[in-house]
Design a protein around this motif. Structure first.
Motif, PDB file in Angstrom:
ATOM      1  N   ALA A 284      14.643  -5.591   5.294  1.00 29.99           N
ATOM      2  CA  ALA A 284      14.915  -6.856   5.984  1.00 29.99           C
ATOM      3  C   ALA A 284      13.606  -7.432   6.517  1.00 29.99           C
ATOM      4  O   ALA A 284      13.518  -8.615   6.821  1.00 29.99           O
ATOM      5  N   ALA A 285      12.604  -6.557   6.659  1.00 29.63           N
ATOM      6  CA  ALA A 285      11.228  -6.969   6.945  1.00 29.63           C
ATOM      7  C   ALA A 285      11.056  -7.720   8.249  1.00 29.63           C
ATOM      8  O   ALA A 285      10.278  -8.666   8.332  1.00 29.63           O
TER       9      ALA A 285
ATOM     10  N   GLY B 250       5.390   8.736  -0.387  1.00 31.18           N
ATOM     11  CA  GLY B 250       6.470   8.564  -1.363  1.00 31.18           C
ATOM     12  C   GLY B 250       7.734   7.954  -0.796  1.00 31.18           C
ATOM     13  O   GLY B 250       8.735   7.851  -1.501  1.00 31.18           O
TER      14      GLY B 250
HETATM   15  C1  LIG Z   1      17.967  -1.897   4.374  1.00 29.55           C
HETATM   16  C2  LIG Z   1      16.627  -1.694   5.041  1.00 29.55           C
HETATM   17  C3  LIG Z   1      16.173  -2.583   6.013  1.00 29.55           C
HETATM   18  C4  LIG Z   1      14.942  -2.391   6.628  1.00 29.55           C
HETATM   19  N1  LIG Z   1      14.531  -3.296   7.540  1.00 29.55           N
HETATM   20  C5  LIG Z   1      13.314  -3.152   8.121  1.00 29.55           C
HETATM   21  C6  LIG Z   1      12.834  -4.123   9.038  1.00 29.55           C
HETATM   22  O1  LIG Z   1      13.526  -5.087   9.327  1.00 29.55           O
HETATM   23  N2  LIG Z   1      11.606  -3.969   9.575  1.00 29.55           N
HETATM   24  C7  LIG Z   1      10.817  -2.882   9.247  1.00 29.55           C
HETATM   25  O2  LIG Z   1       9.693  -2.785   9.745  1.00 29.55           O
HETATM   26  N3  LIG Z   1      11.256  -1.938   8.378  1.00 29.55           N
HETATM   27  C8  LIG Z   1      12.467  -2.051   7.816  1.00 29.55           C
HETATM   28  N4  LIG Z   1      12.915  -1.123   6.926  1.00 29.55           N
HETATM   29  C9  LIG Z   1      12.070   0.038   6.680  1.00 29.55           C
HETATM   30  C10 LIG Z   1      10.942  -0.325   5.699  1.00 29.55           C
HETATM   31  O3  LIG Z   1      11.478  -1.025   4.601  1.00 29.55           O
HETATM   32  C11 LIG Z   1      10.288   0.972   5.217  1.00 29.55           C
HETATM   33  O4  LIG Z   1       9.865   1.727   6.322  1.00 29.55           O
HETATM   34  C12 LIG Z   1       9.085   0.680   4.325  1.00 29.55           C
HETATM   35  O5  LIG Z   1       9.398  -0.242   3.309  1.00 29.55           O
HETATM   36  C13 LIG Z   1       8.613   1.986   3.731  1.00 29.55           C
HETATM   37  O6  LIG Z   1       7.478   1.719   2.952  1.00 29.55           O
HETATM   38  P1  LIG Z   1       6.768   2.917   2.236  1.00 29.55           P
HETATM   39  O7  LIG Z   1       5.593   2.351   1.517  1.00 29.55           O
HETATM   40  O8  LIG Z   1       6.563   4.035   3.197  1.00 29.55           O
HETATM   41  O9  LIG Z   1       7.875   3.465   1.199  1.00 29.55           O
HETATM   42  P2  LIG Z   1       8.369   2.816  -0.182  1.00 29.55           P
HETATM   43  O10 LIG Z   1       8.424   1.352  -0.169  1.00 29.55           O
HETATM   44  O11 LIG Z   1       9.640   3.541  -0.563  1.00 29.55           O
HETATM   45  O12 LIG Z   1       7.195   3.209  -1.145  1.00 29.55           O
HETATM   46  C14 LIG Z   1       7.028   4.532  -1.633  1.00 29.55           C
HETATM   47  C15 LIG Z   1       6.540   4.407  -3.044  1.00 29.55           C
HETATM   48  O13 LIG Z   1       6.234   5.709  -3.538  1.00 29.55           O
HETATM   49  C16 LIG Z   1       6.529   5.709  -4.914  1.00 29.55           C
HETATM   50  N5  LIG Z   1       6.713   7.087  -5.381  1.00 29.55           N
HETATM   51  C17 LIG Z   1       7.690   7.949  -5.009  1.00 29.55           C
HETATM   52  N6  LIG Z   1       7.534   9.126  -5.660  1.00 29.55           N
HETATM   53  C18 LIG Z   1       6.412   9.004  -6.412  1.00 29.55           C
HETATM   54  C19 LIG Z   1       5.706   9.873  -7.312  1.00 29.55           C
HETATM   55  N7  LIG Z   1       6.147  11.109  -7.567  1.00 29.55           N
HETATM   56  N8  LIG Z   1       4.595   9.408  -7.915  1.00 29.55           N
HETATM   57  C20 LIG Z   1       4.125   8.142  -7.679  1.00 29.55           C
HETATM   58  N9  LIG Z   1       4.756   7.276  -6.848  1.00 29.55           N
HETATM   59  C21 LIG Z   1       5.864   7.714  -6.230  1.00 29.55           C
HETATM   60  C22 LIG Z   1       7.852   4.900  -4.997  1.00 29.55           C
HETATM   61  O14 LIG Z   1       8.062   4.390  -6.316  1.00 29.55           O
HETATM   62  C23 LIG Z   1       7.612   3.820  -3.974  1.00 29.55           C
HETATM   63  O15 LIG Z   1       7.158   2.603  -4.525  1.00 29.55           O
HETATM   64  C24 LIG Z   1      14.141  -1.278   6.277  1.00 29.55           C
HETATM   65  C25 LIG Z   1      14.584  -0.403   5.300  1.00 29.55           C
HETATM   66  C26 LIG Z   1      15.803  -0.596   4.686  1.00 29.55           C
HETATM   67  C27 LIG Z   1      16.257   0.372   3.632  1.00 29.55           C
END
Ligand SMILES: Cc1cc2nc3c(=O)[nH]c(=O)nc-3n(C[C@H](O)[C@H](O)[C@H](O)COP(=O)(O)OP(=O)(O)OC[C@H]3O[C@@H](n4cnc5c(N)ncnc54)[C@H](O)[C@@H]3O)c2cc1C
Length: 242
Positions: free
Chosen positions: A17-18, A173
């Motif tokens: 939802a960002a 991840g």
């Molecule tokens: C419904 C929903 C609403 C949300 N609303 C909010 C909000 O309003 N505000 C807020 O701040 N946060 C919100 N969040 C939380 C936020 O979206 C996450 O905390 C954030 O997007 C996580 O980012 P990330 O880069 O840690 O993980 P991800 O975006 O999941 O990125 C991890 C990446 O690692 C890659 N990966 C995994 N395994 C491997 C591998 N073995 N080799 C290579 N690559 C791999 C995946 O493909 C992925 O692209 C929400 C989450 C959800 C589900």
């Protein structure tokens, strides 16, 4: 070097939802969030890669119990000490700032003037762009398949496009972090949760508001939902997460 198994944002980020808030009961996190807000603002103003960052809507964190009010007062004094602006407002002021809010059982709200939302996919691309400019390599469609630790504590990262030797591995991840953790014998205390969203049709009560009205975010810790305008005029609809 960033290795991404699929396309950038394909994990959780694309459907976040960002919402971007400064609020957090933890002082370190408030500092981190303030840093993020400033960084996102700077990135969104980049004339070569502008991002949709609706950072001036403000947000209401509702209080329906005295405990909420006490908690917000505690938070206010901590935030003030960190130079971060918040306000505790009464129900009438809530109604003034969000004219269609219900005042039933409402004792007031914590107002976050910097609350807003950002396009998560654009933000991720902007961060990757800055990282590339600073010399980082980003390899998409390159899943990490295994990790081997060497006797000198360095790592071999195995991918189907070849092996990479590095000093440190950062497991970013997301919800798959335990798949990567397993490769190094680590179990992270992380679980995936399911949420529900409701997306309304355009609402006449909101359409009737002035065109320059920017609907603030609403968060309710009691009923555990948040709500915001998903689109800007003329198609104002509400998005609610339960
Ligand atoms: C419904 C929903 C609403 C949300 N609303 C909010 C909000 O309003 N505000 C807020 O701040 N946060 C919100 N969040 C939380 C936020 O979206 C996450 O905390 C954030 O997007 C996580 O980012 P990330 O880069 O840690 O993980 P991800 O975006 O999941 O990125 C991890 C990446 O690692 C890659 N990966 C995994 N395994 C491997 C591998 N073995 N080799 C290579 N690559 C791999 C995946 O493909 C992925 O692209 C929400 C989450 C959800 C589900």
């Amino acid at each position: 070097m960033l290795l991404e198994r699929d396309e950038l944002t394909s994990g959780t980020t694309w459907h976040s939802a960002a919402q971007v808030t400064n609020f957090d009961p933890n002082q370190t996190m408030v500092g981190l969030k303030t840093h993020s807000i400033n960084l996102y603002k700077e990135l969104s103003e980049d004339p070569y890669y502008p991002i949709n960052y609706h950072h001036a809507t403000g947000g209401l964190r509702l209080a329906t119990t005295q405990d909420h009010i006490d908690g917000y007062n505690h938070f206010l004094s901590m935030a003030k000490g960190m130079g971060v602006d918040f306000e505790l407002i009464d129900p009438e002021e809530c109604k003034r700032r969000h004219p269609i809010i219900s005042m039933d059982g409402l004792l007031g709200a914590l107002w976050d003037p910097l609350d807003g939302d950002i396009d998560p996919a654009q933000l991720c691309q902007a961060l990757a762009r800055r990282a590339r400019k600073a010399g980082a390599e980003v390899h998409r469609f390159t899943p990490v398949t295994a990790l081997t630790q060497k006797p000198d504590d360095s790592w071999i990262v195995h991918t189907d496009k070849g092996d990479i030797h590095c000093q440190s591995v950062v497991n970013a991840g997301g919800y798959r972090c335990n798949e990567v953790g397993k490769m190094m014998g680590v179990e992270h205390p992380v679980a995936s949760m399911e949420h529900q969203y409701m997306l309304t049709e355009s609402l006449p009560e909101i359409e009737a508001l002035d065109d320059d009205f920017r609907s603030p975010l609403i968060r309710c810790p009691q009923a555990d939902f948040y709500q915001r305008a998903e689109k800007r005029p003329p198609h104002r609809v509400l998005r609610t997460r339960l």
